[in-house]
Design a protein around this motif. Sequence first.
Motif, PDB file in Angstrom:
ATOM      1  N   GLY A  99     -19.759  50.743   3.439  1.00 36.35           N
ATOM      2  CA  GLY A  99     -19.025  49.650   2.816  1.00 36.35           C
ATOM      3  C   GLY A  99     -19.498  48.273   3.227  1.00 36.35           C
ATOM      4  N   MET A 100     -19.412  47.357   2.261  1.00 33.39           N
ATOM      5  CA  MET A 100     -19.746  45.961   2.513  1.00 33.39           C
ATOM      6  C   MET A 100     -19.058  45.097   1.469  1.00 33.39           C
ATOM      7  N   SER A 101     -18.557  43.958   1.869  1.00 31.44           N
ATOM      8  CA  SER A 101     -17.889  43.059   0.932  1.00 31.44           C
ATOM      9  C   SER A 101     -18.896  42.369   0.019  1.00 31.44           C
ATOM     10  N   PRO A 102     -18.555  42.188  -1.273  1.00 30.43           N
ATOM     11  CA  PRO A 102     -19.429  41.424  -2.173  1.00 30.43           C
ATOM     12  C   PRO A 102     -19.537  39.950  -1.803  1.00 30.43           C
ATOM     13  N   VAL A 103     -18.695  39.482  -0.896  1.00 28.65           N
ATOM     14  CA  VAL A 103     -18.680  38.066  -0.561  1.00 28.65           C
ATOM     15  C   VAL A 103     -20.012  37.613   0.036  1.00 28.65           C
ATOM     16  N   PHE A 104     -20.775  38.547   0.608  1.00 29.85           N
ATOM     17  CA  PHE A 104     -22.021  38.156   1.255  1.00 29.85           C
ATOM     18  C   PHE A 104     -23.041  37.612   0.260  1.00 29.85           C
ATOM     19  N   ASP A 105     -22.881  37.891  -1.027  1.00 27.77           N
ATOM     20  CA  ASP A 105     -23.799  37.345  -2.022  1.00 27.77           C
ATOM     21  C   ASP A 105     -23.678  35.836  -2.162  1.00 27.77           C
ATOM     22  N   THR A 106     -22.606  35.255  -1.646  1.00 28.79           N
ATOM     23  CA  THR A 106     -22.435  33.801  -1.731  1.00 28.79           C
ATOM     24  C   THR A 106     -22.298  33.164  -0.363  1.00 28.79           C
ATOM     25  N   PHE A 107     -22.806  33.840   0.671  1.00 27.43           N
ATOM     26  CA  PHE A 107     -22.912  33.219   1.988  1.00 27.43           C
ATOM     27  C   PHE A 107     -24.005  32.148   1.953  1.00 27.43           C
ATOM     28  N   LEU A 108     -23.774  31.071   2.683  1.00 17.23           N
ATOM     29  CA  LEU A 108     -24.814  30.092   2.929  1.00 17.23           C
ATOM     30  C   LEU A 108     -25.530  30.418   4.235  1.00 17.23           C
ATOM     31  N   ALA A 109     -26.603  29.706   4.482  1.00 22.39           N
ATOM     32  CA  ALA A 109     -27.362  29.952   5.704  1.00 22.39           C
ATOM     33  C   ALA A 109     -26.552  29.656   6.955  1.00 22.39           C
ATOM     34  N   ASN A 110     -25.546  28.769   6.860  1.00 21.30           N
ATOM     35  CA  ASN A 110     -24.705  28.466   8.024  1.00 21.30           C
ATOM     36  C   ASN A 110     -23.449  29.335   8.077  1.00 21.30           C
ATOM     37  N   ASP A 111     -23.420  30.379   7.256  1.00 23.17           N
ATOM     38  CA  ASP A 111     -22.326  31.361   7.188  1.00 23.17           C
ATOM     39  C   ASP A 111     -21.070  30.839   6.513  1.00 23.17           C
ATOM     40  N   SER A 112     -21.136  29.647   5.916  1.00 18.12           N
ATOM     41  CA  SER A 112     -20.062  29.229   5.020  1.00 18.12           C
ATOM     42  C   SER A 112     -20.150  30.039   3.733  1.00 18.12           C
ATOM     43  N   ILE A 113     -19.089  30.004   2.937  1.00 18.34           N
ATOM     44  CA  ILE A 113     -19.024  30.820   1.729  1.00 18.34           C
ATOM     45  C   ILE A 113     -18.711  29.936   0.535  1.00 18.34           C
ATOM     46  N   VAL A 114     -19.494  30.091  -0.525  1.00 18.50           N
ATOM     47  CA  VAL A 114     -19.194  29.443  -1.799  1.00 18.50           C
ATOM     48  C   VAL A 114     -18.777  30.530  -2.778  1.00 18.50           C
ATOM     49  N   SER A 115     -18.524  30.155  -4.016  1.00 14.31           N
ATOM     50  CA  SER A 115     -18.053  31.159  -4.971  1.00 14.31           C
ATOM     51  C   SER A 115     -18.578  30.869  -6.364  1.00 14.31           C
ATOM     52  N   THR A 116     -18.605  31.919  -7.169  1.00  8.96           N
ATOM     53  CA  THR A 116     -18.859  31.809  -8.599  1.00  8.96           C
ATOM     54  C   THR A 116     -17.628  32.366  -9.305  1.00  8.96           C
ATOM     55  N   ASP A 117     -17.720  32.574 -10.611  1.00  4.73           N
ATOM     56  CA  ASP A 117     -16.557  33.121 -11.313  1.00  4.73           C
ATOM     57  C   ASP A 117     -16.293  34.571 -10.949  1.00  4.73           C
ATOM     58  N   VAL A 118     -17.308  35.288 -10.395  1.00  5.70           N
ATOM     59  CA  VAL A 118     -17.097  36.699 -10.055  1.00  5.70           C
ATOM     60  C   VAL A 118     -17.418  37.025  -8.600  1.00  5.70           C
ATOM     61  N   LEU A 119     -18.029  36.103  -7.866  1.00  7.16           N
ATOM     62  CA  LEU A 119     -18.418  36.363  -6.482  1.00  7.16           C
ATOM     63  C   LEU A 119     -17.782  35.340  -5.553  1.00  7.16           C
TER      64      LEU A 119
END
Length: 467
Positions: free
Chosen positions: A64-84
């Motif tokens: 298992g792994m969260s889909p959130v990692f697809d929108t991690f930044l290099a500094n481990d902050s998280i951004v988002s799209t309409d589905v991620l």
Amino acid sequence: MTTPADPVPGGRPGDVDRATALAGELAGRGVHGVVLAYVDTAGVGRVKTVPTAKLASAAAWGVGMSPVFDTFLANDSIVSTDVLGSPDGDLRLYPDLGRLTVLRGQPGWAWAPVDRITQEGAPHPGCSRTALRRIAADAERRLGLTFRAGIEVEWSVGRGDAPEGAFVPATTSPAYGAARQVELSDWSADLLAALAAQGVDVEQFHPEYAAGQFEVSVGAADPVAAADLSVLVRQTVRAVARRHGLRVSFSPAVLATGVGNGGHVHLSAWRDGTNLHSGGAGRHGMTPDAESFAAGLLARLPALTAVTAPSPASRLRLRPSQWAGVFTAWGREAREAAVRVVTGTAGEHDRAANLEVKPVDLAANPYLALGCLIAAGVDGLTSSAPLPEEVTGDPARLGAAEAAARGVRRLPTGLAEAVAAFRADALLRSALGPVLADAVIAVREGELAAVDGMDDEQVAAAYRWVY
């Protein structure tokens, strides 16, 4: 070898039995855990691991792994799209057993790249490895094309006892210098031994131009395997360096000034076992298809750099007259051109001829980079795009009028410009699919926001030890 099929719940045919046998073999060799490796949209290598005894379970049902990692930044902050970018949901990581490797530089560990599927069993639309495999397979199905690729790996070696966050070169000998090789001889020999034990076909290993910089080139492979090898080589370089009290950085710009670390891509297209870049009636032996393939790359380079040179630190490397290839120009053995035609020496043209794409660094997700390069080249080939006039020497020396007349343009000087070009490029976005393309845009815009207000020194420091 690279497994050509997408994973499925319950495992690919034969994978569970194979994993069971491999687990026993690994345990007998003192391997206790398996690193399951992938690269996120920001170009950062991420992992999960399983005990060796759980390899068969991972092959059957994934990890298992969260889909959130697809929108991690290099500094481990998280951004988002309409589905991620949501904390909800789950994916399954499936190891490619054909690429499983016992790590010589990390005793007790093995390594395998992963493909990702949803809990429902569908390929995850954000999986860059799956996207590359699909792009390459589509070109073979439609056009009978296959590809050979290799990614150069450059890095800077620093002292492990340097002040926190600082880079102090582990050697101060001259560029390409014999003294540099001697100073780090024991580490270099251990690195070559580790790569050989892991089955990595090393073509060259040598000191490079910048302070403490080295480079390794490996043999060409199919595109997915080439991307896998880039990840594996970096895992090995890090591990061996640490055992010698050294620290390495693959950042495009370890320092704010000077030559940075590249990840030049060598790429060739083949049909029916014949290299299209050799034996043709075109310039330097290229076939018409090879010339059009190169033209496709040149035409889309501004948008491609959002994928091939995607970090704010990449802009510190992409400077004229530093062999980074920052102009839309091509030439035979032209090291300042963005696309260098490599013919090879007499007697090996049919094997060695390829294109080297220079505005690429190791902040790039190698699966995304190769997928987009292939898509751009194939588009040029299918449209019979004309290859412009060859440029020799340094394109920076061309006057504005001559450069314009010859179609030589400066590549984006900022990440925002590259993102705008990528956003406007329907072909590249379609090649990746909307979920992955939107993730690329969101992550790049997030990186831009993260460095807003920073000067060059601060940008270099922010990304120095990320890659």
